[in-house]
Design a protein around this motif. Structure first.
Motif, short mmCIF file in Angstrom:
data_model
loop_
_atom_site.label_atom_id
_atom_site.label_comp_id
_atom_site.label_asym_id
_atom_site.label_seq_id
_atom_site.Cartn_x
_atom_site.Cartn_y
_atom_site.Cartn_z
N LYS A 128 55.67 21.91 19.44
CA LYS A 128 56.86 22.45 20.07
C LYS A 128 57.38 23.63 19.25
CE LYS A 128 58.22 17.88 21.80
NZ LYS A 128 59.27 16.82 21.78
N THR A 129 58.04 24.56 19.93
CA THR A 129 58.60 25.71 19.21
C THR A 129 59.69 25.28 18.24
OG1 THR A 129 60.19 26.08 21.01
CG2 THR A 129 58.11 27.29 21.10
N SER A 130 60.23 24.08 18.42
CA SER A 130 61.30 23.60 17.55
C SER A 130 60.81 23.10 16.19
CB SER A 130 62.06 22.48 18.25
OG SER A 130 61.19 21.41 18.59
N PHE A 134 52.30 20.69 25.33
CA PHE A 134 53.71 20.83 25.65
C PHE A 134 53.98 22.04 26.56
CE2 PHE A 134 53.86 18.71 21.39
CZ PHE A 134 54.39 17.49 21.82
N GLN A 175 56.25 26.70 26.96
CA GLN A 175 57.63 26.63 26.47
C GLN A 175 58.36 27.97 26.64
OE1 GLN A 175 57.89 23.89 22.81
NE2 GLN A 175 55.79 24.66 22.71
#
Length: 244
Positions: free
Chosen positions: A55-57, A142, A145
């Motif tokens: 995830k980019t997070s 995912f 995004q």
């Protein structure tokens, strides 16, 4: 011209492929991808890779940039994965716990996806993979995004090769690249950066890597793409890469 490459000065030669007793470091115990290298009659070879989508997070992705050598220690860990080299953090990583997720399956943090790369024999005994738009898992894992590509992933492959004098490996790309030969760090291109090119001459580092000509050794490659907006992945080699 087929006899030139992006790292000028590499001499192309025909390399015999004669296997002796294998002396390879163990592959990761949870590397479940069946390793089947397929060589075709038209000069291509397909090698399996394992990609993990993030995830980019994730705190190690997207938020930092810069060349960052020395992220990992010189020796592969007992589990066949790179070992984080810092007590706290490095220029572009946020600590051991987060780095250890790069090449290990962690539910809800990453998703493992099996893929393959096809390398081509561009001259006798000289192999190449070249992709200036390396986005192998677009819309998978995912998903993208909200980006136009899936920019946040790692890649690993575990192979072997027969060491013949004159063997070389050149990588050009972004971002992180950690190559281990015989369980020793042979090439370090760490960090979030534009394209960087390095050439490994095995004869020059054979003593440090503990390798001798006419033996077979492990080849463990780890890569990470951590930032928009480009992804380059290229290598050229005289090594006859085979599956374990």
């Amino acid at each position: 011209m087929a006899s030139r490459n992006f790292a000028t000065g590499i001499l192309l030669s025909v390399l015999p492929l004669v296997f002796s007793n294998i002396s390879v470091a163990g592959s990761p115990s949870d590397y479940s991808e069946a390793c089947e290298c397929k060589t075709s009659e038209n000069g291509t070879r397909t090698i399996p890779v394992l990609i993990r989508d993030f995830k980019t997070s994730h705190p190690d992705f997207e938020t930092m940039d810069g060349v960052d050598y020395g992220i990992v220690k010189e020796d592969l860990g007992d589990d066949g994965r790179p070992v984080y080299a810092h007590e706290d953090r490095s220029k572009t990583t946020t600590g051991k716990a987060n780095f250890d997720q790069w090449y290990r399956d962690v539910p809800d943090v990453n998703m493992a996806i099996s893929k393959s790369l096809t390398i081509r024999e561009i001259a006798s005994g000289f192999w190449e993979y070249s992709n200036h738009s390396f986005f192998p898992i677009d819309r998978e894992g995912f998903g993208n995004q909200r980006n136009y590509h899936n920019f946040h992933f790692t890649l690993e492959t575990h192979l072997k090769f027969y060491y013949v004098p004159g063997g070389q490996f050149t990588f050009r790309g972004d971002d992180d690249l950690f190559l281990f030969i015989n369980g020793k760090l042979a090439m370090d291109i760490g960090g979030v950066h534009g394209m960087i090119e390095k050439t490994l001459d095995l004869d020059q580092v054979a003593e440090r890597l503990g390798i001798e000509p006419y033996h077979t050794y492990s080849f463990d490659l780890f890569f990470a793409e951590r930032h928009t907006s480009e992804s380059h992945f290229q290598f050229q080699t005289t090594l006859e890469l085979e599956c374990l």
